[in-house]
Write an enzyme that holds these catalytic residues in place. Sequence first.
Site, PDB file in Angstrom:
ATOM      1  N   GLY A 157     -28.764 -46.522  27.963  1.00 55.11           N
ATOM      2  CA  GLY A 157     -28.862 -45.342  27.113  1.00 55.11           C
ATOM      3  C   GLY A 157     -29.696 -45.646  25.877  1.00 55.11           C
TER       4      GLY A 157
ATOM      5  N   ASN B  15     -31.710 -43.897  30.598  1.00 54.71           N
ATOM      6  CA  ASN B  15     -31.164 -42.540  30.473  1.00 54.71           C
ATOM      7  C   ASN B  15     -31.374 -42.083  29.038  1.00 54.71           C
ATOM      8  OD1 ASN B  15     -29.733 -40.195  30.385  1.00 54.71           O
ATOM      9  ND2 ASN B  15     -27.716 -41.138  30.640  1.00 54.71           N
TER      10      ASN B  15
ATOM     11  N   GLY C  55     -22.364 -46.260  24.204  1.00 48.73           N
ATOM     12  CA  GLY C  55     -22.746 -45.913  22.836  1.00 48.73           C
ATOM     13  C   GLY C  55     -21.839 -46.519  21.774  1.00 48.73           C
TER      14      GLY C  55
ATOM     15  N   SER D 141     -23.864 -49.879  26.613  1.00 49.42           N
ATOM     16  CA  SER D 141     -24.346 -50.785  25.570  1.00 49.42           C
ATOM     17  C   SER D 141     -25.150 -51.964  26.111  1.00 49.42           C
ATOM     18  CB  SER D 141     -23.185 -51.262  24.689  1.00 49.42           C
ATOM     19  OG  SER D 141     -22.581 -50.158  24.035  1.00 49.42           O
TER      20      SER D 141
ATOM     21  N   GLU E  54     -20.622 -38.243  30.175  1.00 50.70           N
ATOM     22  CA  GLU E  54     -20.790 -37.175  29.177  1.00 50.70           C
ATOM     23  C   GLU E  54     -20.722 -35.802  29.840  1.00 50.70           C
ATOM     24  OE1 GLU E  54     -24.332 -38.832  27.454  1.00 50.70           O
ATOM     25  OE2 GLU E  54     -23.108 -40.448  26.611  1.00 50.70           O
TER      26      GLU E  54
ATOM     27  N   LYS F 124     -30.778 -39.229  27.740  1.00 49.33           N
ATOM     28  CA  LYS F 124     -29.834 -38.214  27.254  1.00 49.33           C
ATOM     29  C   LYS F 124     -30.631 -37.083  26.585  1.00 49.33           C
ATOM     30  CE  LYS F 124     -26.421 -41.819  27.207  1.00 49.33           C
ATOM     31  NZ  LYS F 124     -25.162 -42.366  26.735  1.00 49.33           N
TER      32      LYS F 124
ATOM     33  N   HIS G 272     -22.543 -38.198  35.146  1.00 52.10           N
ATOM     34  CA  HIS G 272     -22.443 -39.036  33.946  1.00 52.10           C
ATOM     35  C   HIS G 272     -21.161 -38.700  33.186  1.00 52.10           C
ATOM     36  CE1 HIS G 272     -23.310 -40.775  30.039  1.00 52.10           C
ATOM     37  NE2 HIS G 272     -24.150 -41.565  30.681  1.00 52.10           N
TER      38      HIS G 272
ATOM     39  N   GLU H 142     -20.122 -47.201  34.652  1.00 52.71           N
ATOM     40  CA  GLU H 142     -20.272 -47.068  33.205  1.00 52.71           C
ATOM     41  C   GLU H 142     -18.894 -46.883  32.570  1.00 52.71           C
ATOM     42  OE1 GLU H 142     -24.544 -45.697  32.170  1.00 52.71           O
ATOM     43  OE2 GLU H 142     -23.275 -43.945  32.344  1.00 52.71           O
TER      44      GLU H 142
HETATM   45  P1  13P Z   1     -25.602 -46.699  25.916  1.00 54.68           P
HETATM   46  O1  13P Z   1     -26.545 -47.714  26.552  1.00 54.68           O
HETATM   47  O2  13P Z   1     -26.219 -45.993  24.756  1.00 54.68           O
HETATM   48  O3  13P Z   1     -24.269 -47.298  25.650  1.00 54.68           O
HETATM   49  O4  13P Z   1     -25.388 -45.553  27.017  1.00 54.68           O
HETATM   50  C1  13P Z   1     -25.058 -45.911  28.314  1.00 54.68           C
HETATM   51  C2  13P Z   1     -25.199 -44.731  29.175  1.00 54.68           C
HETATM   52  O5  13P Z   1     -24.449 -43.777  29.050  1.00 54.68           O
HETATM   53  C3  13P Z   1     -26.294 -44.723  30.156  1.00 54.68           C
HETATM   54  O6  13P Z   1     -26.178 -43.647  31.025  1.00 54.68           O
END
Ligand code: 13P
Length: 231
Positions: free
Chosen positions: A213, A6, A162, A192, A92, A8, A90, A156
């Site tokens: 991510g 992903n 993150g 992560s 976010e 983002k 997601h 997640e």
């Molecule tokens: P990270 O791998 O950067 O923690 O993000 C995870 C994520 O939100 C994948 O959709």
Amino acid sequence: MLIAGNWKMFKGPHEAGAFCRALRDTNLGEVEVAVCPPYASLATAVQALAGTEIGVFAQNCHWADEGAFTGEISPPMLRELGVYGAVIGHSERRQLFGETDEAVARRVEAALSHGLFVIACVGETEAEREAGEAEAVLRRQLSVLSADDNLVVAYEPVWAIGTGKTATPDIAQEAHAFVKSLLDVPVLYGGSVRPGNAGELCAERDIDGALVGGASLDLESFAEICRAASH
Ligand code: 13P
């Protein structure tokens, strides 16, 4: 085993094209692989990965085919681009853009009905986990979804996204088993995931892949995660 990157809001068309062309020539082990570029880079990614088994996913999609929905993209538009699926719900989107469980359900249903594959995201915040509400939150988020051959869930935990704080394999396994007890679909872990922990996470019985991510933005680290997950 599915490993999805992903991106983002990273990688415009130029960078996305170069990444995808390099991905074609990279050893990714024996897993299914997908990338989820931002909308602006979808067409370039589809073109660069044409003829490969690597799927291109959007990071959201609307429920209507068309209409007065400024800033949204519809399932038929994604199909026309040659996109394979969409990530929906997601954290976010939920936290920063007010996405509700009901909106997630409508988006998922529309995407599936148009033949898109869906990665639907669920997960609790740190405060919810500390208050002992993790399962109640997952139950609520999953209650609006129905099993489908073209649906997978990504668990997640928001506290692991993150932050560099990965769920331990035990915590993730327990949550995945709980998700599967409510909805019989494959479950990816996200939060992560890195080359150093992908192998042990993906070795858990109910972890069917990863939604990655930050570590998916670098070709070598994404490839290492794919190879680690295929053992
Ligand atoms: P990270 O791998 O950067 O923690 O993000 C995870 C994520 O939100 C994948 O959709």
